[in-house]
Enzyme design. Structure first.
Site, PDB file in Angstrom:
ATOM      1  N   HIS A  50      30.090 -25.958 -84.828  1.00 51.25           N
ATOM      2  CA  HIS A  50      30.532 -25.747 -83.488  1.00 51.25           C
ATOM      3  C   HIS A  50      29.954 -27.148 -82.717  1.00 51.25           C
ATOM      4  CE1 HIS A  50      29.990 -24.817 -78.990  1.00 51.25           C
ATOM      5  NE2 HIS A  50      31.301 -25.173 -79.165  1.00 51.25           N
ATOM      6  N   HIS A  91      30.465 -34.225 -75.972  1.00 52.76           N
ATOM      7  CA  HIS A  91      31.016 -32.957 -75.235  1.00 52.76           C
ATOM      8  C   HIS A  91      31.216 -33.288 -73.811  1.00 52.76           C
ATOM      9  CE1 HIS A  91      29.823 -28.375 -74.466  1.00 52.76           C
ATOM     10  NE2 HIS A  91      31.039 -28.776 -74.573  1.00 52.76           N
ATOM     11  N   LYS A 140      43.174 -29.329 -88.588  1.00 52.39           N
ATOM     12  CA  LYS A 140      43.587 -28.244 -87.703  1.00 52.39           C
ATOM     13  C   LYS A 140      43.991 -28.913 -86.210  1.00 52.39           C
ATOM     14  CE  LYS A 140      41.710 -24.456 -85.186  1.00 52.39           C
ATOM     15  NZ  LYS A 140      41.907 -25.025 -83.622  1.00 52.39           N
ATOM     16  N   LYS A 182      47.318 -28.728 -82.789  1.00 49.93           N
ATOM     17  CA  LYS A 182      48.272 -28.352 -82.527  1.00 49.93           C
ATOM     18  C   LYS A 182      49.723 -29.013 -82.639  1.00 49.93           C
ATOM     19  CE  LYS A 182      46.704 -25.622 -78.430  1.00 49.93           C
ATOM     20  NZ  LYS A 182      47.535 -24.473 -78.872  1.00 49.93           N
ATOM     21  N   SER A 222      41.628 -19.557 -81.753  1.00 48.05           N
ATOM     22  CA  SER A 222      40.363 -19.968 -81.702  1.00 48.05           C
ATOM     23  C   SER A 222      40.100 -19.128 -80.457  1.00 48.05           C
ATOM     24  CB  SER A 222      40.177 -21.381 -81.391  1.00 48.05           C
ATOM     25  OG  SER A 222      40.328 -22.047 -82.562  1.00 48.05           O
ATOM     26  N   ARG A 224      39.265 -18.338 -85.589  1.00 50.11           N
ATOM     27  CA  ARG A 224      38.000 -19.112 -85.474  1.00 50.11           C
ATOM     28  C   ARG A 224      37.340 -18.530 -84.016  1.00 50.11           C
ATOM     29  NH1 ARG A 224      36.389 -23.675 -82.432  1.00 50.11           N
ATOM     30  NH2 ARG A 224      34.354 -24.765 -83.512  1.00 50.11           N
TER      31      ARG A 224
END
Length: 1025
Positions: free
Chosen positions: A508, A553, A612, A614, A719, A748
């Site tokens: 992560h 981030h 991965k 959308k 997720s 996930r």
């Protein structure tokens, strides 16, 4: 926030890149960075074709396939280059100039600054006096072994020219990986240090702020490189160097700092760990003025580090060559001494430099035993005796006497077989030929040790008369190659199931080296996790100020790294055995099998990368229903195949957010049954069509309800933040739906955004629910990450994929939702797991970093056992050992069963814990998942104050992976770096797993309702009669 994830399959790399929304309410007061909603950019290399388009903020993990063919989790090393003949060693030189003081300038230090300075000076002093590194340069793997627990080697076992290094050190053969054993190399040769490097040469240092010329000096005495004597931070120790990158391996840094390509041949980047900042990785970028300076610096640093590493690990080598080397070095700087002899003070200083951490009284006793004439000095022969006494293992001598009838003559072939079969629990009949070769190998080793010790060795005996000496037997026990602590067998059959049937090693916020809000983003974080076996990495992509996408981030104060550099690093390190391929060669851009409704296996995805991501448009509900019907028909044709429910029940909960804070949720709607809170809807994020089309097998899907058609598409993945997933786990009905979903589909779970210190949760909490990708913060080596590494460090250590327990993948589904729910509620059988661990001794433990040299070093070992049922009362018991205190103390995860050994006072070099019997501990665990039982061995220094923060080393393993019998366990520091020469000697015994009586399952809310309905209907029917 959302972003792409990359996932690598066990034999391949799978890069999953999916945008999702991970809002950050905890950081809502922070200023949101400016980002355009539609910026165009082109990726470098061939992958750029067709991808230059509108790209959203994307944040999700990339799944990387395991690469079983790679030998090391390391970057390529420099080739050896001979130093110029003019280079001369002048060990007496090499002080660090203090520099002139600036007149008229006075500065008053605050108390805090003064304390930090004293701590730094004390720390530097300790490191300056060391003769070499304490931790390994790179984390290593286990090799290719069979169930015997005996390492296979590609060379002929009948050859007689094996060196010590080949018996108990890292191999470099096509069938064997770098072993995680304390190196036992051949005696090191003296390294020639060019005098010009000691006096200093001009190098150009490149930073983000400026480019400047500095004089770099190599201090021979302390193996330290300095470039600004007025700043204590302007230095690094050679022992802390992790990697030296040159050429193409350092190109991303050169391009980031916009340095001309013509200077690439002179550029080198030094990656090192700052020991004063808890091992934080740092990068030093340098440009040499000419090729000669470039060669001198890069090759000399490599040679010095290799020499010091071998020098430190020499205590593990049998024979007197190690002794001769230290003796010669001790007198090299004193050529005018008339007699070569050592006083006790000089011997003690040498021992401290070699990290022989024991009391002065212990050393004096061994010194006096060697100094039989009582002169107060040791000559060379007496020094040999002193080292031999230090290395003596009383606990192994006792084992030897119990298993060998004629201890003086040595161990016979039959005795070796009995030891392997009865004590080590090795299946000797499975490969008798190989075991015979191992025995002959260590018989030859016995004769070689005798010759090294000056003992006349007889002629080569016949095989029937060959015997293994106690010294060779000790080498065998220490060998991580021939007596490994873990089962390391892997077969292709283990990787042939659909992807959803595996646990996948996942990270992560992969880009972070520190905390989630103010930490540093770096490609080194990607390189580090990939080298350590992570298969699913996360890329949090945002538009940069200059139009180039960056990774960091979002909505926090973390630093940024270029997206292009991240992709280059992933493409380079995802499959170290196939580095000639570009990222495009790995990328999955179309289905492997057409019209399939089952995910491919890791074997099918070998050396592939999945993104991965959308889809680029809102998924059409009609298309989802069409696929749902296709799956149902396919299942109907396969009687034994997993099935999905035939009818769609329930309704969507709408687009309102979950009641959990948006920072901690990745769902569109509230979990069923929870109150909804009206919040402003976010505008859907636009996904570039070219990027959305890459979501072939792992397509990110917002959660609304497990019963909806989009929850039945074979390639979707949900997720969840940990808090949302925990809510599902606490409700009986939702828990059933969660586990049922994870039997066939991917999920996930990632840490909460409120974990600002980047701590980790207990991964067992979600593994037991069948979650495939339990993503953790790899920058924090806490118990959560230690358990994760233990999960993937055994059967599939080099793949990052582990087949889930059959209880979590064999739950069949039918076309009857009611029947599925009833079947899912059947209680899983509880099993009784009984095992014993005898903590016998430890070898050459490093002194804790915060401990002063004159303080007593009093180690003890604590054993913690974690299971997926450890919160249940009465689920585990333990006998033996010493009470460890509050079971909720150390880890903060679950309620582990804990015991510890006695404290051994003033001996960190060779403490024996089993003499009083406190080392033997017997555990009994009741669990539904025997494969999810973990054991952690934690080493503490007794502070006499009850302070539990003094843990300085540990080792964590999955119980089913631990080999039985006598094993030497490697140890790791609190940053996850393996100690070079420290081990823990234990005996492990595991009883066969026994089933327990099944207790009736407690009724759920839905079951009560159904029972009530049946009762009412039954009464009406009866009354009607």
């Amino acid at each position: 926030m959302s972003g792409p994830e990359m996932v690598c399959d066990p034999l391949s790399t799978s890069m999953i890149s999916t945008p999702g929304t991970e809002s950050s309410s905890a950081c809502s007061t922070l200023r949101e960075p400016k980002r355009s909603r539609a910026s165009s950019f082109s990726l470098p290399w061939q992958i750029s074709a067709g991808l230059s388009s509108t790209i959203p903020t994307i944040k999700e993990p990339a799944l990387l396939a395991p690469d079983p063919t790679r030998k090391h989790h390391t970057a390529p090393q420099l080739t050896s280059i001979t130093l110029p003949a003019s280079a001369v060693t002048t060990a007496s030189e090499g002080g660090i100039p203090t520099g002139g003081s600036r007149a008229g300038l006075m500065r008053r230090l605050s108390q805090t600054a003064a304390n930090k300075l004293r701590k730094r000076n004390s720390s530097n002093k300790g490191q300056n006096e060391s003769s070499g590194p304490v931790t390994m340069r790179h984390r290593s793997d286990s090799g290719s072994v069979k169930d015997l627990g005996l390492q296979y080697h590609s060379r002929s076992d009948d050859e007689d020219d094996y060196s010590v290094h080949e018996v108990d050190g890292p191999y470099d053969s096509s069938s064997t990986k770098n072993l995680s054993a304390p190196a036992a190399p051949s005696p090191p040769a003296t390294v020639v240090i060019p005098e010009i490097l000691q006096k200093g040469t001009i190098l150009t240092r490149v930073t983000q702020k400026k480019t400047s010329n500095r004089t770099f000096k190599l201090d021979v005495q302390s193996a330290k490189v300095t470039w600004d004597p007025s700043k204590p931070s302007s230095r690094f120790f050679v022992d802390d160097v992790k990697e030296i990158r040159v050429g193409a391996d350092a190109r991303n840094y050169r391009e980031e700092f916009k340095v001309a390509e013509s200077r690439e041949d002179l550029w080198f980047t030094i990656i090192y760990a700052e020991h004063e900042e808890n091992g934080k990785l740092k990068a030093l970028h340098l440009i040499a003025p000419d090729n000669e300076s470039f060669v001198l610096w890069t090759t000399t640093l490599e040679k010095v580090l290799k020499y010091r590493t071998e020098f430190m690990s020499g205590l593990a080598v049998q024979g007197d060559k190690f002794v001769s080397e230290h003796w010669r070095n001790e007198f090299a700087s004193r050529p005018n001494e008339k007699e070569e002899r050592l006083s006790f003070d000089r011997v003690e200083r040498l021992c401290r430099r070699l990290h022989v951490n024991c009391s002065r009284r212990f050393l004096r006793k061994k010194f006096n035993e060697a100094d039989r004439e009582g002169t107060g000095y040791l000559d060379f022969a007496q020094f040999q005796k002193f080292v031999s006494l230090l290395k003596e293992r009383a606990e192994i001598i006792e084992i030897w006497r119990n298993i060998v009838k004629d201890a003086g003559r040595g161990m016979t072939r039959e005795e070796f077989w009995l030891f392997l079969r009865d004590i080590q629990q090795v299946d000797v009949e499975a490969d008798a030929i190989h075991i015979d070769r191992v025995f002959r190998k260590f018989c030859r080793k016995s004769r070689r040790i005798e010759r090294m010790n000056g003992i006349p060795s007889p002629l080569e005996p016949k095989d029937a008369e060959s015997r293994m000496s106690m010294d060779a037997f000790q080498v065998f026990l220490r060998s991580q190659a021939f007596n490994p602590p873990l089962q390391t067998t892997v077969t292709e059959q283990d990787l042939e199931q659909p992807l959803n049937e595996y646990f996948i090693s996942s990270s992560h916020n992969t880009y972070l080296l520190g905390r989630q809000v103010v930490g540093e983003s770096s490609i080194e974080a990607y390189i580090k996790v990939l080298q350590r076996g992570c298969r699913c990495v996360e890329v949090d992509c945002w538009d940069g100020d200059d139009g180039r996408p960056v990774v960091y981030h979002g909505r926090t104060f973390t630093t940024k790294v270029l997206f292009a550099d991240v992709i280059v690093a992933i493409g380079k390190y995802a499959f170290l055995a196939s580095r000639t391929l570009t990222l495009k060669d790995h990328l999955v851009v179309e289905p492997i099998v057409s019209h399939s409704t089952i995910l491919p296996s890791p074997k099918d995805l070998k050396h592939k990368i999945l993104i991965k991501v959308k889809s680029s448009e809102i998924q059409d509900i009609g298309a989802a229903l069409e696929e749902f019907e296709a799956i149902k028909e396919a299942n109907a044709r396969q009687e034994n195949a997993p099935r999905v429910t035939a009818t769609v029940s329930g309704s969507a909960t709408g687009s309102s957010e979950s009641t959990s804070d948006s920072l901690d949720s990745d769902c569109h709607g509230s979990p069923p049954g929870e109150a909804k809170v009206n919040k402003p809807k976010r505008k859907p994020k636009k996904i570039a069509p070219a990027l959305g089309q890459l979501g072939i097998y792992i397509r990110g899907q917002k959660f609304s309800n497990f019963a909806l058609p989009e929850s039945k598409t074979y390639n979707h993945v949900f997720s969840f933040a940990e808090r949302t997933a925990m809510k599902f786990s606490k409700d009986p009905d939702k828990k059933i739906a969660l586990e049922k979903h994870n039997v066939r589909y991917l999920m996930r779970v990632y840490p909460s955004g409120y974990r600002v210190n980047s701590s980790n949760f207990d991964p067992n909490t979600f593994w037991r629910r069948g979650v495939q990708m339990v993503a953790l913060n790899w920058q924090t080596y806490d118990l959560g990450l230690q358990m994760n590494e233990a999960m993937f460090a055994s059967l599939h250590d080099h793949t990052g994929y582990v087949l889930k327990p059959k209880e979590l993948r064999n739950m069949k589904t039918t076309n009857d939702p009611m029947a599925d729910a009833a079947a899912a509620k059947i209680r899983k059988d509880k099993m009784l797991v009984k095992f014993s661990i005898d903590v016998i001794s430890a070898q050459q433990l490093p002194r804790p970093k915060d401990q002063k040299p004159d303080e007593s070093f009093d180690p003890f070992v604590e054993v913690e056992v974690f299971s997926a049922d450890d919160k249940a009362k009465g689920a585990s018991t333990v006998e033996g050992g010493v009470e460890a205190g509050d079971s909720k103390a150390a880890s903060g995860l679950g309620a582990p069963t804990r015991r510890r050994t006695v404290v051994v006072r003033e001996n960190g070099f060779s403490p024996i814990f089993s003499r009083s019997g406190s080392g033997k501990m017997s555990f009994s665990i009741q669990t539904k998942f025997p494969s999810l039982v973990f054991v952690r061995f934690a080493l503490y220094n007794d502070s006499n104050s009850g302070d539990r923060s003094s843990m300085f080393g540990s080792y964590t393993a999955k119980l089913i992976s631990l080999q039985q019998g006598y094993r030497h366990l490697p140890l790791y520091d609190n940053q996850g770096e393996q100690f070079l020469f420290s081990t823990l000697f234990v005996r492990v015994q595991v009883d066969p797993i026994q089933p327990l009586d099944i207790e009736p399952e407690k009724s759920t809310t839905m079951e009560h309702i159904r029972s009530g309905v049946k009762s009412v209907l039954g009464n009406r029917f009866s009354s009607g009669r």
